[in-house]
Design an enzyme around this catalytic site. Structure first.
Site, PDB file in Angstrom:
ATOM      1  N   ASP A  52       0.836  -1.195   0.000  1.00 28.76           N
ATOM      2  CA  ASP A  52       0.000   0.000   0.000  1.00 28.76           C
ATOM      3  C   ASP A  52       0.873   1.249   0.000  1.00 28.76           C
ATOM      4  O   ASP A  52       2.069   1.201   0.309  1.00 28.76           O
ATOM      5  CB  ASP A  52      -0.878  -0.046   1.265  1.00 28.76           C
ATOM      6  N   ASP A 107     -10.981   1.495  -3.029  1.00 28.68           N
ATOM      7  CA  ASP A 107     -11.493   1.154  -1.691  1.00 28.68           C
ATOM      8  C   ASP A 107     -13.005   1.070  -1.694  1.00 28.68           C
ATOM      9  O   ASP A 107     -13.613   0.684  -0.690  1.00 28.68           O
ATOM     10  CB  ASP A 107     -11.054   2.211  -0.669  1.00 28.68           C
TER      11      ASP A 107
HETATM   12  C1  DGJ Z   1      -5.785   1.823   2.039  1.00 30.47           C
HETATM   13  C2  DGJ Z   1      -6.182   0.618   1.252  1.00 30.47           C
HETATM   14  O1  DGJ Z   1      -6.664   1.007   0.012  1.00 30.47           O
HETATM   15  C3  DGJ Z   1      -7.193  -0.180   2.050  1.00 30.47           C
HETATM   16  O2  DGJ Z   1      -7.639  -1.273   1.303  1.00 30.47           O
HETATM   17  C4  DGJ Z   1      -6.576  -0.626   3.343  1.00 30.47           C
HETATM   18  O3  DGJ Z   1      -5.544  -1.541   3.090  1.00 30.47           O
HETATM   19  C5  DGJ Z   1      -6.056   0.572   4.100  1.00 30.47           C
HETATM   20  N1  DGJ Z   1      -5.221   1.400   3.297  1.00 30.47           N
HETATM   21  C6  DGJ Z   1      -5.298   0.137   5.315  1.00 30.47           C
HETATM   22  O4  DGJ Z   1      -4.745   1.180   5.990  1.00 30.47           O
END
Ligand code: DGJ
Length: 717
Positions: A453, A518
């Site tokens: 990430d 997300d």
């Molecule tokens: C952002 C990501 O896009 C989410 O899926 C998740 O992993 C969060 N970060 C975790 O902090």
């Protein structure tokens, strides 16, 4: 007027379906003469050049302003240049000449030198024969004995024919990525930039230029993507004397590329694809190219396991009992991989602390990650782990020990993003620390998958020496992932950046899938996924079944819709299975079985949007490579505009072949949707040719917002 005495050279590239020809006059930088369907090999290119020759108008210079692959102000080009170089306080005007051309099996390297400006440029251009995708890039060398500063060097510049009248750009925001905007190409310049050090949510580095009538099957399209995960810039400009130029390249911060004598700057590769058969033809080329030429070889034939992610089920609340219960529930519905998301490491109880300290939290994981990973293995699931190596919280041991490792200057307070800084991956010591941390984790437990990430836009991208560092950061990121993949050849990596802010053809050289957004709301996901599928194949598209009420936008949807919208991607679950109703769990379990039954052919076949005249009816079609079967999802994202919507035409099947078509019993039509419905809508099979499906299409049932269907098509042989 004096007769022109020039030598003309042509550089021709041929693919299975396409030809591209560059033309150079008197050894000057070449320009695009032709890019289109294959030309016969004996085509008289001189004749083509004669009819393409542009007149010189009154009111300007006494010669043509050429859109070469790098338009040069030194040649009298007065629109935006393809290269901007300074030596000390002096603007460097170039007049490059081709000094050497090297023919390769599928391309050319053209070495161009200006001995006065003391610059060498090598233009590399290749064609991938099967898809016709062109790859272009530029290398610039400082031949002088004084440093030069490169402010802009386009990976390519093309003159764009004016039958291309529309621009489709891809942008969006967090939780609403890959949104396509279609606009007429205007009368001035259009510029799209990412200055946030990531590929970005708002400016995907890819573009489509289309003819006026473009659709799924018809119309001409040119498209480009820059393979780069950092700052980038795309320019589409109406030239002042007519014509259009299109440039793509890395956006360089002031002072970011300074070349000492003999030093070289290499641009990111740009890739270009074209289609005479509309958007479908274009996506086929991009998908084929990405699969065959971009993805790590180990990723090309991967069976994509159903993945369970803990994020929306637990957030930072990692309790062993709950995690074990979630693992049990995930395995019971059919998950094949358990991914432990954010919240597992030292100090990480919320998003204000912990990033940088990559050791399991001693209270919640007293024996490390192995016990949970082994537990998952015992349930028949692989184990995956979330990491965000490029970031650091001020509240972390790492930051306390090495505040000098972050991008930015200690004298200059910078706004934080999600309470974090970006580490300077341009520094070898930072990369060494991160490699050691990740290596220790990967040795500590059987971890098959990393969700990598990156949740911070870069603002103060300077290193401790005050020099711009966004570019070095991205190169450092690539080096770190490459080192990791070399050490762990079986490790799979997902590219995630607050959802889909890092999807590009450079990160995909080293990653196996993309966390596209997300947003797990299946209605919003329809358009997000359509935009993603324009460029990338379905197996890279992380798509999760969320809770009934979407965590990002609060919309409530049925389990049927949530499962259907994840079915063609790399399917996963990101929901609190412990509070999911039993009937939903059963529905999910069957949906995952159907995913497993079809994933091999869907993930090697072709998946793209199928256009319906009503914009509220969104449809995605998956067609097997041998055209023997297909699946077609239909979703109403709003109530339809008319009570009875038009038939949906399904193109791309074998025209002569007869297909048995039925509504899939797991995603049938809503009963009692109207006063009367057809046998077909009540589940009966119909047998139709590919031609009839394409020309007439299938009458769809009455749909209200949130209704969804799956249509199954099987060749009748
Ligand atoms: C952002 C990501 O896009 C989410 O899926 C998740 O992993 C969060 N970060 C975790 O902090």
């Amino acid at each position: 007027m004096s007769a022109r005495t020039t030598t003309t050279n042509f550089y021709r590239l041929d693919g299975v379906h396409d030809t591209l020809v560059l033309q150079s006059e008197s050894a000057r930088l070449p320009r695009l003469l032709y890019w289109g369907r294959s030309l016969p090999i004996d085509t008289d290119l001189h004749a083509l050049a004669v009819v393409a020759q542009r007149p010189v108008p009154h009111g300007g210079l006494d010669q043509e302003e050429e859109v070469s692959l790098l338009p040069e102000p030194g040649r009298g080009f007065t629109d935006s240049p393809g290269l901007i170089v300074r030596r000390g306080e002096h603007n460097v005007y170039t007049q490059l000449h081709i000094t050497k051309s090297t023919a390769l099996t599928h391309g050319w390297d053209l070495e161009c030198v200006d001995n006065v400006a003391k610059i060498k440029v090598v233009l590399g251009i290749r064609i991938e024969p099967n898809t016709g995708v062109i790859s272009a890039g530029t290398r610039l060398t400082n031949l002088g004995d004084v440093n030069i500063q490169v402010d802009w060097l386009a990976s390519f510049t093309l003159s764009v024919p004016e039958f291309l009248q529309y621009r489709q750009s891809i942008g969006g925001r967090w939780s609403n990525e890959f949104r396509v905007t279609t606009e007429p190409i205007g009368s001035a310049s259009w510029v799209q930039e990412s200055r946030v050090g990531r590929t970005s949510h708002h400016a995907f580095p890819g573009l489509l230029l289309t003819s006026a009538c473009v659709g799924s099957e018809q119309g001409e399209v040119w498209s480009g993507q820059l393979a780069w995960s950092g700052n980038h810039r795309t320019l589409l400009q109406r030239c002042r004397l007519g014509g259009l130029q299109w440039q793509m390249g890395e956006l360089l911060l002031p002072g970011e590329v300074v070349l000492a004598p003999e030093e070289v700057y290499v641009t990111p590769q740009a890739h270009l694809a074209r289609s005479n058969t509309g958007l479908r033809g274009l996506s086929e080329r991009w998908h084929g190219f990405t699969r065959a030429q971009v993805l790590p070889p180990s990723s090309r034939k991967l069976r994509r396991p159903v993945q369970f992610s803990t994020w929306e089920a637990t957030y930072f609340d990692h309790h062993p009992v709950r995690l074990h219960a979630l693992a049990d529930a995930a395995a019971a519905v059919g998950a094949e991989r358990f991914v432990l998301d954010d919240g597992w490491f030292l100090g990480r109880h919320d998003d204000r602390a912990g990033l940088g300290d990559w050791v399991p939290c001693p209270e919640r994981y007293p024996d490390g990650l192995r016990p949970l990973a082994e537990y998952c293995r015992g349930l028949g699931m692989q184990f995956g782990l979330w990491v965000e190596p490029e970031s650091v919280n001020a509240n972390s041991n790492l930051y306390r020990a090495h505040p000098e490792w972050v991008l930015g200057s200690p004298e200059l307070p910078q706004p934080l993003g999600r309470h974090q800084y970006v580490l300077n991956l341009g520094l070898p010591a930072v990369r060494a620390y991160l490699f050691e941390s990740l290596d220790r984790l990967l040795r500590s437990a059987p971890i098959h998958f990393l969700k990598w990430d990156m949740n911070r836009d870069m603002t103060h991208a300077i290193g401790g020496d005050g020099r711009a560092g966004a570019r070095e950061h991205v190169l450092g990121l690539y080096a770190l992932i490459d080192q990791l993949r070399l050490a762990y050849p079986d490790l799979q990596i997902e590219s995630c950046a607050s959802g889909g802010a890092r999807a590009d053809l450079a990160i995909l050289r080293r990653c196996d899938r993309v966390w596209v957004s997300d947003c797990n709301d299946p209605i919003t996901r329809q358009r997000i996924q359509e935009g993603f599928l324009l460029f990338f194949p379905p197996e890279l598209m992380g798509a999760h079944v969320g809770d009934a009420c979407s965590h990002t936008n609060g919309r409530t949807t049925s389990i049927a819709l949530r499962t259907l919208s994840a079915l063609f991607g790399h399917m996963g679950i990101e929901a609190d299975l412990l509070s999911m109703p039993e009937s939903d769990l059963q529905f999910l379990q069957t949906a995952l079985q159907i995913y497993k039954q079809h994933r091999t052919w869907v993930h090697q076949g072709f998946v793209a949007q199928v256009y319906h005249p009503d914009p509220h009816i969104r449809s995605i079609g998956a067609i097997a490579n041998d055209l023997s079967k297909a699946l077609l999802s239909i979703v109403a994202t709003e109530n339809t505009s008319t009570a009875v919507a038009a038939p949906l035409r399904m193109c791309g099947l074998a025209r002569e072949t007869m297909y048995r078509v039925r509504l899939h019993p797991h995603w049938p039509a809503r009963p009692n949707a109207g006063k009367a419905s057809s046998d077909f809508h009540r589940g009966a099979c119909a047998t139709l040719s590919g031609l009839a499906l394409a020309e007439h299409g299938l009458q769809i049932p009455i749909l209200e917002v949130g209704d969804c269907l799956l249509i199954e098509l099987l060749s009748d042989v």
